[in-house]
Enzyme design. Structure first.
Site: not given
Ligand code: COA
Length: 329
Positions: A115, A256, A286
């Protein structure tokens, strides 16, 4: 070689049409909107069509970024795609994007930093431009996570979504450099608290590996949560130090989008007021490497970004990896 400065000249993003709500998910696994929303802040996520791949999502985001930057695909000398869900293990997804958007003059490679991929990609792209050898670079974070999620595992499948975000980096005079500071890190000791065990050379694809659920994402949620809060807040502070700016001089934090509780905890540790922290995890879940550039482009589309503002990007992911960068928009 003559060293160059770097600036973000344009941004773009794309999410697939299909929306999967928490209610929809509660028909697939034993979960509820209440459980998902209170623990993560997620309400819904976008899911790519069967014939829509990471390179397709990337190409749509790239086209918007090119238009926003006012440059042509032929003017790109570099394309980097950060992804953990590439179209194929080989060749790299950036070359597939090059073909789809018509950018014959670009060097292309993909990179995988979970990520944190987009923040790593920015650093690599900025460094290559700073070297004086490249003028226009396309940095993409893109994922089709729906293809690597175990749709029978309620502890993970409720968290993730598909999408892509992109930024065009261009060269400027060194005096006008807008890439102000950064920090990247990793802790490989914790590689197996968030990972896909199989599909590589360690555990090659096989029916047995598939049956044992080794080809889909596995996570120790509680451990990842702790590392994420710590990793992102330490990294954000280091990048700020590097830039010479204080947190009060930052206009926006683009973190994030894994979980609203993680983002809020990082905001508190770094000492940033909540109104400076952009949040869209409620609508996208996500999206891993795509989450930071999707959020950033959405902010631009909404008119929240003004040239001259100072932005702090910060991310965390499997590896473990983490990173932060400070840019002037
Ligand atoms: N729906 C309903 N119940 C669920 C569930 C779901 N989707 N997923 C797990 N549960 C259950 C568990 O089985 C457990 O039940 P039990 O107490 O009977 O054993 C209970 O809910 C609590 O589970 P737990 O894992 O302790 O929840 P949590 O409060 O730690 O929250 C996460 C789980 C995943 C939301 C949280 O750990 C997290 O956000 N971690 C970080 C994940 C992340 O962001 N990863 C990507 C980083 S890049």
């Amino acid at each position: 070689m003559k060293f160059q400065g770097v600036k973000i000249a344009g941004t773009g993003s794309y999410v697939p049409e299909k929306v999967l709500t928490n209610e929809d998910l509660s028909e697939i696994v034993d979960t509820s909107d209440e459980w998902i929303f209170t623990r993560t802040g997620i309400k819904e996520r976008h899911i790519a069509a069967d014939d829509q791949f990471t390179s397709d999502l990337s190409s749509e985001a790239a086209k918007e970024a090119l238009e926003n930057a006012g440059i042509k695909a032929e003017d790109l000398q570099l394309i980097i795609v950060a992804t953990l869900s590439p179209d194929k293990t080989f060749p790299n997804t950036a070359s597939l994007v090059q073909n789809k958007i018509g950018a014959p003059n670009a060097a292309c490679f993909s990179m995988e930093a979970g990520c944190t991929g987009f923040v790593y990609g920015l650093e690599v792209g900025a460094g290559m431009i700073a070297s004086g050898l490249y003028k226009n670079a396309l940095i993409i974070g893109a994922e089709k996570l729906s293809s690597v999620v175990d749709w029978t595992d309620r502890t993970t499948c409720v968290l993730f979504g598909d999408g892509a975000g992109a930024a065009i980096l261009t060269a400027t005079d060194v005096e006008n450099n807008k890439y102000l500071g950064s920090d990247l890190g990793s802790n490989g000791e914790q590689h197996d608290i968030l990972h896909i065990p199989g599909g590589g050379c360690a555990v090659p694809f096989s029916q047995e590996a598939k049956d044992q659920k080794l080809l889909t994402l596995q996570m120790n949620g509680k451990e990842v949560f702790k590392h994420a809060v710590n990793g992102m807040s330490v990294s954000a502070k280091k990048a700020l130090d590097q830039s010479g700016l204080s947190i009060d001089e930052i206009d926006w934090v683009v973190a994030h989008q894994a979980n609203v509780r993680i983002i809020n905890a990082v905001g508190q540790k770094v000492g940033v007021p909540t109104e400076k922290v952009y949040i869209n995890v409620d609508r996208f879940g996500n999206t891993s490497a795509a989450s930071v550039p999707i959020a950033f482009n959405e902010m631009r589309q909404k008119g929240l970004l003004k040239r001259g503002q100072k932005i702090l990007f910060v991310a965390f992911g499997g590896g473990l990896t983490w990173g932060a960068s400070v840019v002037e928009y």
